[in-house]
Scaffold this motif. Structure first.
Motif, mmCIF file in Angstrom:
data_model
loop_
_atom_site.group_PDB
_atom_site.id
_atom_site.type_symbol
_atom_site.label_atom_id
_atom_site.label_comp_id
_atom_site.label_asym_id
_atom_site.label_seq_id
_atom_site.Cartn_x
_atom_site.Cartn_y
_atom_site.Cartn_z
ATOM 1 N N LEU A 1 0.833 -1.159 -0.038
ATOM 2 C CA LEU A 1 -0.044 0.069 0.083
ATOM 3 C C LEU A 1 1.007 1.243 -0.109
ATOM 4 C CD1 LEU A 1 -2.880 -0.940 2.692
ATOM 5 C CD2 LEU A 1 -2.980 -0.647 0.079
ATOM 6 N N HIS A 2 0.528 2.111 -0.934
ATOM 7 C CA HIS A 2 1.090 3.459 -0.842
ATOM 8 C C HIS A 2 0.814 4.380 0.293
ATOM 9 C CE1 HIS A 2 3.065 7.092 -2.637
ATOM 10 N NE2 HIS A 2 1.905 7.592 -2.563
ATOM 11 N N ASP A 3 1.760 4.960 1.127
ATOM 12 C CA ASP A 3 1.362 5.656 2.225
ATOM 13 C C ASP A 3 2.803 6.654 2.276
ATOM 14 O OD1 ASP A 3 1.117 6.898 4.329
ATOM 15 O OD2 ASP A 3 0.796 5.339 6.056
ATOM 16 N N PRO A 4 2.522 7.873 2.005
ATOM 17 C CA PRO A 4 3.676 8.705 1.983
ATOM 18 C C PRO A 4 4.203 9.051 3.299
ATOM 19 C CG PRO A 4 1.863 9.786 0.613
ATOM 20 C CD PRO A 4 1.328 8.416 1.288
ATOM 21 N N ASN A 5 3.511 9.028 4.404
ATOM 22 C CA ASN A 5 4.033 9.214 5.699
ATOM 23 C C ASN A 5 4.839 8.026 6.155
ATOM 24 O OD1 ASN A 5 2.297 11.534 6.748
ATOM 25 N ND2 ASN A 5 0.552 10.473 6.166
ATOM 26 N N ALA A 6 4.508 6.838 5.695
ATOM 27 C CA ALA A 6 5.543 5.682 6.241
ATOM 28 C C ALA A 6 6.676 5.621 5.160
ATOM 29 C CB ALA A 6 4.734 4.399 5.822
ATOM 30 N N GLU A 7 6.511 6.126 3.736
ATOM 31 C CA GLU A 7 7.520 6.266 2.893
ATOM 32 C C GLU A 7 8.686 7.339 3.094
ATOM 33 O OE1 GLU A 7 5.541 6.096 -0.645
ATOM 34 O OE2 GLU A 7 4.500 4.490 -0.280
ATOM 35 N N TYR A 8 8.099 8.462 3.964
ATOM 36 C CA TYR A 8 9.112 9.460 3.951
ATOM 37 C C TYR A 8 8.732 10.233 5.566
ATOM 38 C CZ TYR A 8 11.225 14.069 4.570
ATOM 39 O OH TYR A 8 11.897 15.130 4.778
ATOM 40 N N LEU B 1 -3.183 -4.953 9.213
ATOM 41 C CA LEU B 1 -2.162 -4.274 9.727
ATOM 42 C C LEU B 1 -0.679 -4.900 9.765
ATOM 43 C CD1 LEU B 1 -4.401 -2.075 12.047
ATOM 44 C CD2 LEU B 1 -3.237 -1.048 10.078
ATOM 45 N N ILE B 2 -1.110 -6.034 10.452
ATOM 46 C CA ILE B 2 0.381 -6.520 10.621
ATOM 47 C C ILE B 2 1.181 -6.870 9.272
ATOM 48 C CG2 ILE B 2 1.549 -8.855 11.339
ATOM 49 C CD1 ILE B 2 -0.637 -8.722 13.730
ATOM 50 N N GLU B 3 0.479 -7.419 8.373
ATOM 51 C CA GLU B 3 0.870 -7.534 7.005
ATOM 52 C C GLU B 3 1.437 -6.236 6.475
ATOM 53 O OE1 GLU B 3 1.773 -9.644 3.400
ATOM 54 O OE2 GLU B 3 1.165 -10.239 5.420
ATOM 55 N N LYS C 1 6.318 4.877 11.623
ATOM 56 C CA LYS C 1 6.073 4.347 10.479
ATOM 57 C C LYS C 1 4.453 4.344 10.032
ATOM 58 C CE LYS C 1 9.496 3.414 7.780
ATOM 59 N NZ LYS C 1 9.754 4.229 6.424
ATOM 60 N N MET C 2 3.748 3.937 11.217
ATOM 61 C CA MET C 2 2.167 3.728 10.960
ATOM 62 C C MET C 2 1.584 5.037 11.563
ATOM 63 S SD MET C 2 1.881 1.055 9.619
ATOM 64 C CE MET C 2 0.249 0.460 9.782
ATOM 65 N N SER C 3 2.236 6.279 11.896
ATOM 66 C CA SER C 3 1.713 7.314 12.293
ATOM 67 C C SER C 3 0.268 7.680 11.501
ATOM 68 C CB SER C 3 2.619 8.636 12.440
ATOM 69 O OG SER C 3 3.099 8.821 11.246
ATOM 70 N N GLY C 4 0.621 7.713 10.181
ATOM 71 C CA GLY C 4 -0.578 8.011 9.254
ATOM 72 C C GLY C 4 -1.792 7.092 9.485
ATOM 73 N N GLU C 5 -1.500 5.921 9.987
ATOM 74 C CA GLU C 5 -2.503 5.174 9.805
ATOM 75 C C GLU C 5 -2.947 4.639 11.362
ATOM 76 O OE1 GLU C 5 -1.905 1.524 7.148
ATOM 77 O OE2 GLU C 5 0.075 2.799 6.593
ATOM 78 N N GLY C 6 -2.744 5.719 12.279
ATOM 79 C CA GLY C 6 -3.503 5.786 13.413
ATOM 80 C C GLY C 6 -2.844 4.933 14.627
ATOM 81 N N SER C 7 -1.327 5.187 14.892
ATOM 82 C CA SER C 7 -0.695 4.347 15.851
ATOM 83 C C SER C 7 -0.642 5.221 17.216
ATOM 84 C CB SER C 7 0.747 4.321 15.264
ATOM 85 O OG SER C 7 1.438 5.531 15.086
#
Length: 412
Positions: free
Chosen positions: A8-15, A79-81, A105-111
């Motif tokens: 999955l593309h997630d700019p928050n995780a990629e940068y 999410l683990i995947e 890394k998961m801040s954009g996805e609710g960590s």
């Protein structure tokens, strides 16, 4: 899985400026003593227990495998995947850094809270099992050693006539006398026959009397043979919770759990400080940052984090350390399989203020069969001295009870 969540593309995780991978941090020096190990894969399998438990396994290039568990709920395996690429290639001994790495890394996805923290928790527990095996020490040793050889367990009790005070008392006596527990919990958010509107959170006088009668019958039946707590599942208004807590002050109540919804800290604090009945809260808060507010505001008498939900073993240890500064005991909420139950016990032995760990599956005949070892005996968990968590999954039982459509873990 039908989708590749790891792609999955997630700019928050990629940068992210706070990139905590070993390569970015420069933590790549060779390690001696068999500690130069890399994670090669992360897998999940969901078990259809009395809750849908998500088991997690982390594989390494050393052939050592760690097993963990995330709190139940939809979306956790995905999410683990999603997080797998962030840990593959990393050294599993760097538990604290990897936890913070996944949070970032998961801040954009609710960590901050919620199911993303739950997913991270499952990985974190597996890392403790894995690290213990690599270092040849039990998991509690990674948390600072132990205060006790065994941890007390409280049994969450149920009966088909859950609203009948006498039936609850009968079950309490049976669990004490036949099953050997000296710590129990019963639900109080049960129908009384006096309800008019289930949405407004208000308890009518007859409802308060009914709940107080359950408390009276159960505590009077077991007397000093067992401590008894009562759970409200965050159901009532502040005034109703206060009236209920006041109505049971004369009985031997171990604690009253979650009498009001978890969102409003000020209301929780008001309820706790209004009564001598001990109030327990914590299962619906995430990470030490949220649990800390309950503790520092003294909005709880006993804190009840759920380890595979709150952030894992080290995070629960951190919560216990904060609680200890306020002389608050820790009673770990737990609705898990033997894996996270044992993880909770390892933390329970490593902290001074451990009160008990919950057991929610006494009616599930095969709970113990999920692992090869005995977990609970005579109301206690004896902490194993085997490396890691000290448990071995019984793969036949895992396969037999997998959720439909799930895939069994790879061989070690």
């Amino acid at each position: 899985m039908s989708k590749d969540y790891s792609e999955l593309h997630d700019p928050n995780a990629e940068y992210t400026m706070r990139e905590l991978s070993a390569e970015t941090m420069g933590a790549t020096a060779k390690r001696g003593g068999g500690r130069d190990v890399e994670i090669t894969d992360v897998q999940t399998t969901m078990i259809d227990g009395n809750f849908p438990w998500t088991l997690v396994r982390i594989y390494t290039d050393a052939g050592v495998v760690g097993t963990g568990e995330a709190y139940w709920g939809a979306g956790v395996p995905e999410l683990i995947e999603r997080m797998k690429p962030f840990v593959v290639g990393e050294n599993p001994l760097d538990i604290d850094r990897l936890f913070e790495h996944l949070v970032q890394k998961m801040s954009g996805e609710g960590s901050v809270e919620g199911v993303t923290v739950t997913a991270i928790s499952g990985i974190e527990i597996a890392l403790h099992d894995l690290a213990g095996k690599i270092l040849d020490v039990p998991a509690y040793q990674l948390l600072g050693g132990k205060y006790r050889d065994k941890v007390r367990v409280y049994c969450d009790c149920h009966t088909e006539e859950e609203a009948d005070p006498e039936a609850c008392a009968d079950e309490a006596e049976r669990v004490v006398e036949e099953l050997g527990y000296d710590a129990l919990k019963f639900d109080l958010d049960v129908p009384s026959g006096f309800e008019k509107d289930r949405a407004n959170r208000h308890l009518r006088p007859g409802e308060v009397r009914h709940k107080a009668e359950i408390v009276e019958k159960v505590t009077e039946r077991v007397k000093d043979r067992a401590d008894v707590a009562f759970d409200c599942h965050w159901t009532f208004s502040a005034n109703s919770a206060q009236r209920l807590a006041a109505a049971i002050e004369d009985y031997d109540v171990w604690w009253l759990e979650d009498p009001v919804p978890p969102e409003n800290l000020e209301v929780q604090e008001e309820v706790t400080k209004s009564t001598t009945t001990p109030i327990t809260v914590g299962e619906n808060r995430y990470r030490v940052t949220e649990e800390r507010r309950l503790i520092e505001n003294q909005a709880v008498d006993i804190i009840a984090p759920d380890l595979p939900k709150v952030g894992g073993m080290r995070e629960t240890r951190k919560i216990a350390d904060v609680a200890n500064q306020y002389y608050i005991p820790v009673a770990m909420h737990n609705v898990s399989s033997p894996i996270a139950t044992m993880a909770s016990a390892h933390v329970g032995t490593a902290i001074p203020n451990s009160l008990a760990v919950e057991y929610h599956s006494y009616e599930l005949g095969w709970w113990d069969d999920l692992v090869e070892e005995t977990v609970i005996e005579d109301g206690y968990i004896e902490i194993p001295e085997k490396p890691g968590l000290g448990l071995t999954l019984d793969m036949d039982t895992v396969e037999e009870h997998m959720v439909a459509g799930e895939t069994l873990f790879d061989e070690e």
